[in-house]
Each structure stands twice: as C-alpha cells, then as structure tokens.
Design a protein around this motif. Structure first.
Motif, PDB file in Angstrom:
ATOM      1  N   GLY A  11     -59.827  67.036 -56.454  1.00  0.00           N
ATOM      2  CA  GLY A  11     -59.608  68.249 -55.558  1.00  0.00           C
ATOM      3  C   GLY A  11     -60.628  69.222 -55.691  1.00  0.00           C
ATOM      4  O   GLY A  11     -61.424  69.617 -54.948  1.00  0.00           O
ATOM      5  N   SER A  35     -59.803  65.150 -44.652  1.00  0.00           N
ATOM      6  CA  SER A  35     -58.392  65.665 -45.012  1.00  0.00           C
ATOM      7  C   SER A  35     -58.090  65.965 -46.557  1.00  0.00           C
ATOM      8  O   SER A  35     -57.261  66.498 -47.107  1.00  0.00           O
ATOM      9  CB  SER A  35     -57.133  64.875 -44.376  1.00  0.00           C
ATOM     10  OG  SER A  35     -57.159  63.654 -44.852  1.00  0.00           O
ATOM     11  N   LEU A  36     -58.914  64.952 -47.290  1.00  0.00           N
ATOM     12  CA  LEU A  36     -58.733  65.106 -48.864  1.00  0.00           C
ATOM     13  C   LEU A  36     -59.910  65.624 -49.727  1.00  0.00           C
ATOM     14  O   LEU A  36     -59.768  66.177 -50.719  1.00  0.00           O
ATOM     15  CB  LEU A  36     -58.293  63.640 -49.179  1.00  0.00           C
ATOM     16  CG  LEU A  36     -57.179  63.083 -48.652  1.00  0.00           C
ATOM     17  CD1 LEU A  36     -56.984  61.571 -48.805  1.00  0.00           C
ATOM     18  CD2 LEU A  36     -55.944  63.795 -49.120  1.00  0.00           C
ATOM     19  N   SER A  81     -61.360  60.511 -52.332  1.00  0.00           N
ATOM     20  CA  SER A  81     -60.529  61.214 -53.386  1.00  0.00           C
ATOM     21  C   SER A  81     -60.059  60.636 -54.452  1.00  0.00           C
ATOM     22  O   SER A  81     -60.011  59.226 -54.366  1.00  0.00           O
ATOM     23  CB  SER A  81     -59.291  62.046 -52.541  1.00  0.00           C
ATOM     24  OG  SER A  81     -58.469  60.847 -52.164  1.00  0.00           O
ATOM     25  N   ALA A 112     -56.004  61.302 -59.725  1.00  0.00           N
ATOM     26  CA  ALA A 112     -55.254  62.333 -59.420  1.00  0.00           C
ATOM     27  C   ALA A 112     -53.993  62.494 -60.526  1.00  0.00           C
ATOM     28  O   ALA A 112     -53.815  63.528 -61.018  1.00  0.00           O
ATOM     29  CB  ALA A 112     -54.392  62.179 -57.985  1.00  0.00           C
ATOM     30  N   HIS A 164     -47.604  57.750 -56.565  1.00  0.00           N
ATOM     31  CA  HIS A 164     -48.271  58.507 -55.691  1.00  0.00           C
ATOM     32  C   HIS A 164     -47.870  58.560 -54.332  1.00  0.00           C
ATOM     33  O   HIS A 164     -47.032  57.405 -54.069  1.00  0.00           O
ATOM     34  CB  HIS A 164     -49.926  57.645 -55.400  1.00  0.00           C
ATOM     35  CG  HIS A 164     -50.622  57.964 -56.829  1.00  0.00           C
ATOM     36  ND1 HIS A 164     -50.380  57.355 -58.044  1.00  0.00           N
ATOM     37  CD2 HIS A 164     -51.853  58.653 -57.272  1.00  0.00           C
ATOM     38  CE1 HIS A 164     -51.240  57.636 -58.912  1.00  0.00           C
ATOM     39  NE2 HIS A 164     -52.118  58.504 -58.376  1.00  0.00           N
ATOM     40  N   ALA A 191     -48.743  69.133 -57.298  1.00  0.00           N
ATOM     41  CA  ALA A 191     -49.284  69.057 -55.919  1.00  0.00           C
ATOM     42  C   ALA A 191     -50.728  69.816 -55.968  1.00  0.00           C
ATOM     43  O   ALA A 191     -50.911  70.686 -56.436  1.00  0.00           O
ATOM     44  CB  ALA A 191     -48.267  69.669 -54.664  1.00  0.00           C
ATOM     45  N   MET A 192     -51.689  69.193 -55.138  1.00  0.00           N
ATOM     46  CA  MET A 192     -52.946  69.697 -55.129  1.00  0.00           C
ATOM     47  C   MET A 192     -53.575  69.796 -56.351  1.00  0.00           C
ATOM     48  O   MET A 192     -54.036  70.985 -56.514  1.00  0.00           O
ATOM     49  CB  MET A 192     -52.851  70.947 -54.328  1.00  0.00           C
ATOM     50  CG  MET A 192     -52.726  70.594 -52.775  1.00  0.00           C
ATOM     51  SD  MET A 192     -51.036  70.521 -52.158  1.00  0.00           S
ATOM     52  CE  MET A 192     -50.176  71.991 -52.482  1.00  0.00           C
ATOM     53  N   ARG A 195     -56.802  72.307 -57.640  1.00  0.00           N
ATOM     54  CA  ARG A 195     -57.227  72.951 -56.488  1.00  0.00           C
ATOM     55  C   ARG A 195     -56.759  74.291 -56.524  1.00  0.00           C
ATOM     56  O   ARG A 195     -55.621  74.529 -57.429  1.00  0.00           O
ATOM     57  CB  ARG A 195     -56.647  72.452 -55.090  1.00  0.00           C
ATOM     58  CG  ARG A 195     -57.143  70.919 -54.835  1.00  0.00           C
ATOM     59  CD  ARG A 195     -56.755  70.459 -53.556  1.00  0.00           C
ATOM     60  NE  ARG A 195     -57.144  69.365 -53.317  1.00  0.00           N
ATOM     61  CZ  ARG A 195     -57.012  68.409 -52.222  1.00  0.00           C
ATOM     62  NH1 ARG A 195     -56.597  68.920 -51.316  1.00  0.00           N
ATOM     63  NH2 ARG A 195     -57.154  67.153 -52.195  1.00  0.00           N
ATOM     64  N   GLU A 198     -52.894  74.784 -56.603  1.00  0.00           N
ATOM     65  CA  GLU A 198     -52.220  73.778 -57.152  1.00  0.00           C
ATOM     66  C   GLU A 198     -50.669  74.327 -57.308  1.00  0.00           C
ATOM     67  O   GLU A 198     -50.262  75.383 -57.552  1.00  0.00           O
ATOM     68  CB  GLU A 198     -52.701  73.634 -58.399  1.00  0.00           C
ATOM     69  CG  GLU A 198     -52.209  72.713 -59.446  1.00  0.00           C
ATOM     70  CD  GLU A 198     -52.874  72.505 -60.978  1.00  0.00           C
ATOM     71  OE1 GLU A 198     -53.651  71.875 -60.832  1.00  0.00           O
ATOM     72  OE2 GLU A 198     -52.945  73.516 -61.664  1.00  0.00           O
ATOM     73  N   ARG A 219     -46.916  66.254 -49.562  1.00  0.00           N
ATOM     74  CA  ARG A 219     -47.920  65.602 -49.598  1.00  0.00           C
ATOM     75  C   ARG A 219     -49.037  65.861 -50.645  1.00  0.00           C
ATOM     76  O   ARG A 219     -48.773  66.782 -51.109  1.00  0.00           O
ATOM     77  CB  ARG A 219     -48.641  65.247 -48.170  1.00  0.00           C
ATOM     78  CG  ARG A 219     -49.212  66.710 -47.676  1.00  0.00           C
ATOM     79  CD  ARG A 219     -49.753  66.541 -46.319  1.00  0.00           C
ATOM     80  NE  ARG A 219     -50.886  65.611 -46.043  1.00  0.00           N
ATOM     81  CZ  ARG A 219     -52.096  65.878 -46.369  1.00  0.00           C
ATOM     82  NH1 ARG A 219     -52.591  67.179 -46.847  1.00  0.00           N
ATOM     83  NH2 ARG A 219     -53.079  65.082 -46.242  1.00  0.00           N
ATOM     84  N   THR A 220     -50.027  64.936 -50.905  1.00  0.00           N
ATOM     85  CA  THR A 220     -51.174  65.560 -51.794  1.00  0.00           C
ATOM     86  C   THR A 220     -50.415  65.690 -53.081  1.00  0.00           C
ATOM     87  O   THR A 220     -50.616  66.871 -53.967  1.00  0.00           O
ATOM     88  CB  THR A 220     -51.954  66.560 -51.375  1.00  0.00           C
ATOM     89  OG1 THR A 220     -52.293  66.247 -49.913  1.00  0.00           O
ATOM     90  CG2 THR A 220     -53.337  66.429 -51.990  1.00  0.00           C
TER      91      THR A 220
END
Length: 249
Positions: A11, A35-36, A81, A112, A164, A191-192, A195, A198, A219-220
């Motif tokens: 991210g 989107s990612l 991603s 991730a 995931h 999540a995230m 970023r 986060e 999500r994510t």
C-alpha cells in the motif's frame, strides 16, 4: 517487448522495491489495479506512458492490452498489489502470454502479510512456539478451495494461519478455528497495512470478530491467528546463541 509483473507492495508507495521502481520508470505502458495500487506509484512512470486501470477489466480485456503493447513494441509494467507470488491472479495472465509467445518477467514485492507483521511488531516464527506459517483464504463466492485446504483441516496443525480476503467472513473464520486454537488464542487483523489509514486490531479468537465489526473492516485486510502472536517467554534462537559453534567450515 517484455511484460513485467511488478509487486507494488502492500500500500505505501515507498514500499515498492528499487528494482520495481526502476522497471516501472522504463515502461511505456502501465496496467494497474486502481482499487488497490496507490496512485502515487504512477508518478514513477514516464510522462508519456499509457496508463490503464484494470479494476473494471476482465482477463480477456487485460490480455488484449498486453498484446496490443507487444505489437507496438512497448514494454509493459503490470502492477499488482503486494507480491505476485500469492493471490495475485498472474498465472492466468502468464498462461495467455505463453500461448501468444510474449516474453515476461516477475519483479517481487513486499507481501501484505509481511506489512501486517511489521505493523504488529511481530516475528511470525518464534523458537519453540511456532515455526510454520500458513497463507490461505476461505471459499465464498470466489474459486472453491481444493480438498483438504479448508480451515477446519488446516487448523489441526496449530500453525500460525494468515488469511487474505476473509475479513468480511470473520465470524466463519473464528467458528472454524476455535476448536483447534481455543478462545484464548491470540488473533490480529491489520487493514490497509502500511497506508495512512492503517487499522491494527489485536485480541483473541474470543473477541477479534467483535473488534472487526466495530471497526467496520470488510476488505483489504489480513487476519492472523496463532500462538506466536502473543509469545513472550521463549528460548532465544540458536542462530545467535553464544553456545553456537561459529568456526566450523
């Protein structure tokens, strides 16, 4: 031309590898999942590069873009991603490129789960506590899981499980893992990861689902369940032990 499957990282734009950034800067065409993949990464592309958001494209449309670039003699950056080695859907793209005899290379990225572990400030493998990490997901509307890879089966190992694409179904995750790990087993959701927005949730199998719902995470996100997440009292690794013989050839 060459298609480069590049791991864009989890991210944060600065978590792309040096090789990934250099490759991105050399490609005349860039396909990315809008989107990612962070848009800041697109600044690495040449000013006149053709940028294609694949978020609404199917596999045939993506392949058509790759073949069009090939016919024009352009190198292509295909930004994914995380890291292309897991849950990235690169296999079906590679298969089509093989059929079309279009060359490609893979540039790895930060996955991730690694960014999630960093956010938790945890090593996922701990001496005498756990030395195995299982990366998996659960089946819902997506592709069915192969026989023997359901959570009930994987959970029998007692290994750290990293899920995931499962935050939306956290209740099901908890239900299937509880019999094997127990309600007091450490669990976390990130999540995230990496970023600015986060979200880091820490708890146990008993309360993690409630935390996920309260935080609105759907999500994510990465779900982690296992004893190594809470390990405090454990033996030091033999790797740096003073007792280890260091002069053996």
């Amino acid at each position: 031309m060459t298609v480069y499957f590049i791991g864009a990282g989890p991210g944060a734009a600065d978590l792309i590898t040096v090789r990934g950034a250099r490759t991105l800067a050399s490609c005349q065409v860039c396909l990315y999942a809008g989107s990612l993949v962070p848009r800041e990464l697109l600044a690495e592309c040449p000013p006149d590069a053709r940028l294609v958001d694949t978020a609404q494209l199917d596999i045939d449309q993506i392949t058509a873009e790759l073949l069009t670039a090939h016919e024009a003699g352009h190198d292509v950056a295909r930004l994914h991603s995380g890291d292309p080695s897991v849950f990235s859907a690169v296999n079906e793209q590679m298969r089509r490129l093989d059929e079309a005899r279009v060359p490609y290379e893979v540039v790895p990225g930060v996955p991730a789960f690694a960014a999630a572990a960093a956010a938790l400030k945890r090593e996922l493998t701990v001496p005498t506590v756990g030395q195995t990490v299982i990366l998996t997901r659960i089946a819902h509307r997506a592709t069915a899981m192969p026989k023997g890879e359901d959570l009930a089966t994987l959970g029998r190992s007692g290994a750290l499980i990293v899920l995931h694409l499962a935050a939306r179904y956290v209740d099901r995750v908890v239900e299937e893992l509880l019999p094997h790990y127990g309600a007091d087993c450490p669990a976390a959701v990130v999540a995230m990861a990496s970023r600015p927005d986060e979200i880091v949730l820490r708890g146990t199998l008993d309360d993690i689902a409630g935390q996920v719902k309260a935080a609105g995470v759907i999500r994510t996100a990465v779900i982690m369940v296992g004893r190594t997440l809470g390990a405090e009292q454990f033996r030091d690794s033999h790797l740096y032990s003073p007792a280890r013989e260091r002069h053996v050839c």
